[in-house]
Structure formats: C-alpha cells, structure tokens
Design an enzyme around this catalytic site. Structure first.
Site, short mmCIF file in Angstrom:
data_model
loop_
_atom_site.label_atom_id
_atom_site.label_comp_id
_atom_site.label_asym_id
_atom_site.label_seq_id
_atom_site.Cartn_x
_atom_site.Cartn_y
_atom_site.Cartn_z
N CYS A 71 -5.60 -2.89 3.02
CA CYS A 71 -5.33 -2.78 4.45
C CYS A 71 -6.59 -2.88 5.33
O CYS A 71 -7.11 -3.97 5.55
CB CYS A 71 -4.57 -1.48 4.70
N GLU B 103 0.83 -1.21 0.00
CA GLU B 103 0.00 0.00 0.00
C GLU B 103 0.87 1.26 0.00
O GLU B 103 1.91 1.32 0.65
CB GLU B 103 -0.88 -0.02 1.25
N LYS C 221 -9.51 2.66 -2.01
CA LYS C 221 -9.83 2.15 -0.68
C LYS C 221 -11.17 2.68 -0.17
O LYS C 221 -11.38 3.89 -0.10
CB LYS C 221 -8.70 2.54 0.27
#
Length: 254
Positions: A140, A37, A106
């Site tokens: 994540c 990431e 995200k």
C-alpha cells in the site's frame, strides 16, 4: 488478483471467503494468486492484540494448504502478525509446494489511518525469487516512496507485487503512482486492492496489472471480482534494452 470485501475484524470468516474466491480463481487457470492487504482482519487496528496471528502461524498453514492443494504460487496479501514486541503488517509468499519463500513487513506506516499507533515498521528486504523470476513485494503506502521501489529494481526485480487497502477518495493516486512505478522501473506491477468498506473508510478496488511500458494490461472495477492477466517477463528485458535507464543513471550525482 482477488479483490474482495474484507469482513472487519473477523479472521475466521475472511479465511472462508478467501478460500471460496481462490477456488474460483484457480478454475480459470490462474498460476499465481494475489490477495489484498490485511485480508484476515481489515483495519480493525484497536483489536490487533486480540486478533493478530502469532508469528503468522495460522496464515502460513492456511496459505500452504491452498498452494499445495491447487499447485499455485500465492502472494498472500498481508496479515497482522503478532511478534513479542508488537504487531507488523506482513506479506507472505508461498511457492507451489506450499513452502514459505518470503516474508515482508510493511516499512512505511500510514499515519492518516493511525498505523503508526498500532503497528511496528518492518525491517525486511522486499526482493524474492519466484519460479526463477526476480520479484519484489510492497504494501500500500510503500508505493508513495519511489526510492524504496527503485532499490528492488536495481537489484533486478522484474515484477513488483503490491497489496493494498487503498481508500476510494484517493483511487486516482493509486493508478497514477502505480503506472509511474512501472514506467520508471521498467517492470511489471501487479497490484491487488480490496473493495467494500469498514467503519471509517470506503475502499476503491481497481486492482491493476501494468506492463513495463506503463500500459494497463488488466484492471478491476469497484466491486468484488477476480482480475487476471498474463505476464511476459521477457518484455522487461526488451524494454530495458530499448531505453537503458539503469545504464544511464548517474549515481555519482544523486
């Protein structure tokens, strides 16, 4: 999976280091490269207006060059992508011809690391197809939301790619959550986490490949390294036939 130490707020140096690591990885015979990431900037959130990549144009050119040069698929971790309305944390996926085949920004922003103050949440779907295999990509904090992961599994995803900057103090959560996502969705989980530190955090590494039974196929340590594994997507079909979780779901009740 390339778990390396990201230089804080220095896209040019990180690109150089990523290319060096990718060159080493393809020499091992890797066919799919996975980066962590925010591998171009790290969590230098306060400077994103200065260092974010406009419409991801630079990162797309770089990853396209890498994919074509080495004839590999690239799960391009995620980068800070500048839009007109702000910055998003965006995963880029390239095929072996260097074509961008998927973008995912995200969805779940992690307030504990101030993401909600500097980033816009994504509106993209997570699913994509790579080499005729149904896949999905997550970033994540997404893995703490099993209903979001399950949505892709129900859509047919067999391999879940996760890219992260997961802090070392919660690294046990990383492993447990990823194993749970693999077991409950009967799929492979390929999860690449960074190592090293920035001014506020130390990151845990431990990149993982987990099979549909929840068995760890490959696992990294806490330092810079290349973590490799072989995926057999036929195993997904076998496991889903053995324990028919998706057939036995009772959606009329939940």
């Amino acid at each position: 999976m390339i778990q390396f130490d990201i230089i804080y707020g220095d896209p040019k140096e990180n690109e150089k280091r990523a290319e060096e690591w990718i060159t080493k990885a393809v020499q091992t015979g890797a066919e799919i490269i996975v980066l962590p990431e925010l591998w171009t900037t790290g969590y230098d959130l306060t400077r994103l207006d200065e260092i974010a990549d406009q419409d991801a144009n630079h990162a797309i050119r770089f990853l396209s060059y890498i994919a074509k040069k080495w004839n590999v698929h690239v799960i391009g971790g995620s980068i800070a992508e500048q839009y007109e309305d702000g910055v998003r944390n965006t995963m880029l996926v390239m095929n072996q011809q260097g074509e961008l085949i998927h973008k995912y920004s995200k969805l779940h922003l992690f307030q504990l690391m101030d993401e909600h103050l500097y980033l816009k949440e994504g509106q993209d779907k997570a699913e994509f197809t790579m080499d005729e295999v149904n896949c999905a990509g997550f970033i994540c904090y997404d893995i703490r939301f099993p209903e979001w992961i399950r949505k892709s599994a129900v859509s047919g995803a067999k391999v879940m790619y996760v890219v992260a900057e997961w802090p070392a103090p919660r690294i046990d959560h990383w492993r447990i959550l990823l194993q749970a996502r693999a077991i409950e969705n009967q799929c492979y989980v390929v999860a690449c986490n960074r190592v090293g530190a920035d001014p506020k955090n130390t990151f845990g590494g431990m990149s993982l490949v987990i099979d549909p039974w929840g068995e760890i196929v490959a696992e990294g340590g806490s330092g810079e390294e290349i973590v490799t594994a072989t995926i057999d997507d036929d195993l997904v079909n076998e496991v889903r036939k053995r324990i028919p979780v998706f057939v036995d779901r009772r959606m009329e009740r939940y």
